[in-house]
Write an enzyme that holds these catalytic residues in place. Structure first.
Site, PDB file in Angstrom:
ATOM      1  CB  VAL A 173      20.098  24.124  88.216  1.00  0.00           C
ATOM      2  CG1 VAL A 173      21.028  23.184  87.479  1.00  0.00           C
ATOM      3  CG2 VAL A 173      19.003  23.336  88.932  1.00  0.00           C
ATOM      4  CD  GLU A 223      11.175  18.106  97.974  1.00  0.00           C
ATOM      5  OE1 GLU A 223      11.623  16.963  98.100  1.00  0.00           O
ATOM      6  OE2 GLU A 223      10.646  18.533  96.930  1.00  0.00           O
ATOM      7  CG  HIS A 267      13.063  22.888  94.332  1.00  0.00           C
ATOM      8  ND1 HIS A 267      11.843  22.654  94.939  1.00  0.00           N
ATOM      9  CD2 HIS A 267      13.549  21.665  94.003  1.00  0.00           C
ATOM     10  CE1 HIS A 267      11.604  21.355  94.970  1.00  0.00           C
ATOM     11  NE2 HIS A 267      12.618  20.736  94.402  1.00  0.00           N
ATOM     12  CD  GLU A 276      19.260  12.492  91.467  1.00  0.00           C
ATOM     13  OE1 GLU A 276      19.486  12.851  90.307  1.00  0.00           O
ATOM     14  OE2 GLU A 276      18.693  13.198  92.321  1.00  0.00           O
ATOM     15  CG  HIS A 322      15.958  19.047  96.801  1.00  0.00           C
ATOM     16  ND1 HIS A 322      15.545  17.887  97.425  1.00  0.00           N
ATOM     17  CD2 HIS A 322      15.122  19.228  95.758  1.00  0.00           C
ATOM     18  CE1 HIS A 322      14.503  17.390  96.785  1.00  0.00           C
ATOM     19  NE2 HIS A 322      14.222  18.197  95.768  1.00  0.00           N
TER      20      HIS A 322
END
Length: 347
Positions: free
Chosen positions: A290, A262, A294, A174, A231
């Site tokens: 944040v 994940e 999740h 990303e 994450h």
């Protein structure tokens, strides 16, 4: 529908061939084929409409379930999409979250820290997740720019010096996408610089390790396993989680564990390590900027596959800390330093 159109065209060709033979039966067969085709089309349209209605109903139900909790007051958040900002802009790019309170306390807090550190720059916001942007706009009426909109706004405002500071944890897919998108606008500004993600240098890792240990020291009583949920990604950058774990263990924080939602390590991997330590209690906290979906659902939710439920099923007393890294002052200082390096690179 395209398949149906092709099917109808095929029937028309067949009908024309029979008509060309000149017999009366051919004409009758042609009419029957046309009738069958019309019925097939009607049936297909009806099925499509039914499917569409069903999908819409399902989506609406899912959205209603999703909004079965309060994420805070969106009006307290500053979307930072104002115009007439001058020639120098510091654009803060985040994945984003629809959890209003967390957005304000994490991303908003990072933006405020950058604003204080760089008074000569107008700090503006951009999110990379359009699904979050659309959801917040639909639910709360708050308009947040995506990356393209934020860059177009900068061009429209006559910005000449653009510094971009992403709030990403790592130099992953990303972050690279953000760099590529900004590169497409490089000719639109006199100067452009991009800050590094949170976990870039060895010093960054060490300081993040110290920050999260200090943040949770009140729970470090020898009986509690302190577990951080990241994450995770399929990219090579997923190795940042293993590196943080190695640092924690090497520095004697053997009751600290890092896993992902994940990728690897999974919650099962973390659970196995906690079981080996003979702990009585477990503290769960997101290793994310944040505390959004999740954190609230995959970590602290009541579903049987949430981290909380998995540990409770093993008999542990579980406490969930719903706070993102953006709430930590030391983490915000790191982002400021990365932005400072970007600013210095174009002086």
């Amino acid at each position: 529908m395209k398949k149906i159109i092709v099917f109808l065209m095929g029937l028309t060709v067949v009908a024309a061939a029979f008509t060309g033979c000149g017999g009366s039966n051919s004409s009758s067969e042609s009419k029957e084929s046309a009738t069958s085709a019309t019925e097939a089309t009607t049936a297909a349209d009806t099925t499509a409409e039914t499917t569409t209605v069903a999908e819409t109903t399902t989506e609406a139900a899912e959205e209603e379930d999703e909004e079965n909790y309060d994420t805070g007051d969106a009006s307290l958040d500053n979307p930072r999409n104002q115009d007439d900002i001058g020639e120098s802009e510091l654009l803060v790019l985040s994945f984003g979250t629809s959890f209003n309170d967390s957005r304000r306390l994490t991303i908003g807090a990072i933006e405020e820290a950058l604003e204080k550190a760089f008074p000569d720059y107008s700090v503006r916001r951009g999110f990379t997740a359009n699904i979050i942007i659309d959801h917040v706009k639909s639910r709360d009426g708050e308009i947040i720019d995506d990356v393209k909109e934020a860059l177009d706004r900068a061009v429209k405002n006559g910005v000449k010096t653009l510094v971009v500071q992403p709030t990403h944890l790592m130099n992953g897919l990303e972050y690279n996408d953000v760099v590529d998108e900004i590169a497409d606008y490089s000719d639109a500004f006199d100067k452009v610089a991009i800050g590094k993600p949170l976990l870039t240098s060895d010093d960054d890792f060490k300081r993040v390790e110290n920050a999260i240990v200090d943040w949770t020291k009140e729970y470090d009583d020898g009986k509690t396993a302190i577990c951080f949920m990241g994450h995770g990604t399929e990219a090579d950058s997923n190795s940042v989680y293993a590196k943080i774990q190695e640092l924690l263990t090497a520095d004697g924080h053997t009751n600290y564990f890092v896993g992902t939602v994940e990728a690897s390590p999974s919650v099962e991997d973390v659970l196995a390590k906690v079981n080996e330590g003979g702990y009585e209690k477990v503290v769960l906290e997101p290793l994310m900027v944040v505390a959004g979906d999740h954190a609230n659902n995959d970590m602290a939710g009541d579903d049987e596959d949430s981290w909380k439920s998995v540990f409770e099923a093993e008999g542990y007393e579980v406490k969930c800390l719903l706070r993102g890294l953006g709430e930590n002052e030391e983490i915000r200082k790191l982002y400021v330093e990365h932005a400072q390096a970007a600013v210095d690179s174009i002086k």
